[in-house]
Design an enzyme around this catalytic site. Sequence first.
Site, PDB file in Angstrom:
ATOM      1  N   TRP A   1       0.820  -1.196   0.000  1.00 54.85           N
ATOM      2  CA  TRP A   1       0.000   0.000   0.000  1.00 54.85           C
ATOM      3  C   TRP A   1       0.857   1.251   0.000  1.00 54.85           C
ATOM      4  O   TRP A   1       1.984   1.234   0.463  1.00 54.85           O
ATOM      5  CB  TRP A   1      -0.889   0.006   1.236  1.00 54.85           C
TER       6      TRP A   1
ATOM      7  N   PRO B   1       9.901   2.722   2.417  1.00 55.67           N
ATOM      8  CA  PRO B   1      11.183   2.672   1.709  1.00 55.67           C
ATOM      9  C   PRO B   1      11.523   3.977   0.988  1.00 55.67           C
ATOM     10  O   PRO B   1      12.708   4.292   0.809  1.00 55.67           O
ATOM     11  CB  PRO B   1      10.998   1.526   0.707  1.00 55.67           C
TER      12      PRO B   1
ATOM     13  N   VAL C   1       2.292   2.479   3.406  1.00 56.05           N
ATOM     14  CA  VAL C   1       3.232   1.609   4.116  1.00 56.05           C
ATOM     15  C   VAL C   1       4.376   1.193   3.189  1.00 56.05           C
ATOM     16  O   VAL C   1       5.508   1.638   3.324  1.00 56.05           O
ATOM     17  CB  VAL C   1       2.516   0.354   4.675  1.00 56.05           C
ATOM     18  N   CYS C   2       4.062   0.337   2.231  1.00 58.74           N
ATOM     19  CA  CYS C   2       5.090  -0.301   1.415  1.00 58.74           C
ATOM     20  C   CYS C   2       5.728   0.624   0.387  1.00 58.74           C
ATOM     21  O   CYS C   2       6.784   0.308  -0.157  1.00 58.74           O
ATOM     22  CB  CYS C   2       4.509  -1.527   0.730  1.00 58.74           C
ATOM     23  N   LEU C   3       5.079   1.768   0.135  1.00 56.84           N
ATOM     24  CA  LEU C   3       5.719   2.796  -0.689  1.00 56.84           C
ATOM     25  C   LEU C   3       6.344   3.877   0.183  1.00 56.84           C
ATOM     26  O   LEU C   3       7.497   4.270  -0.034  1.00 56.84           O
ATOM     27  CB  LEU C   3       4.704   3.416  -1.657  1.00 56.84           C
TER      28      LEU C   3
END
Length: 211
Positions: A114, A122, A117-119
């Site tokens: 998502w 990082p 979070v995952c974008l």
Amino acid sequence: MFNGKTDLLTADNSAIILVDHQPQMLFGVQSADRQTIISNTVALAKTAKVFNAPIILTTVAAESFSGPIHPHIQDVFPHQKPIDRTNMNSWEDENFVSAVKKTGRKKLVMAALWTEVCLAFPTVSAIKDGYEVYIVTDASGGTTTEAHDIAVQRMIQAGAIPVTWMSVLLEYQRDWAHQETYDAVMEIAMQHGGAYGAGIVYAQTMFGGHE
């Protein structure tokens, strides 16, 4: 003052990274049409392939929870095994960071599920480590529209540069006189470009249109 961020993206100065485009992650997306997000992500993967740009595919808990990377993405790179992680922040995974460093690129074009979070995680981490991160907003999705939008704002405030998949494709192409990639770029645009793609089909069919 010159800033490297003013350089346009090319296949020689950037790498494309696709993070966690998996079934379990897709189920939770509410910020945009899910099929559109996948189509846009596949188009981004095809862009990397056409221009021979480095691409990193990564998943989280693929075998235990989230499922495999979407098959239409894997089909573009059938022999490339995604880097599977336990970390929500891929930048905290040694294999992932090693793969990024191996590309030799400081410009990272990233999309993820998502967004918040995952974008976001990082992206913020990579910027802190000196990378320029271009976030592909229409190949990413959040659990709500607000979650997606706020995450994009957070990343921009941290120094990320928002782009769309079509802008990456056309930034790589840059000149319609580049015939070695012209037909492939037109094919990607026709398959994934919505109304623009339909317009290309119409022009080519009715008038033999060519840029």
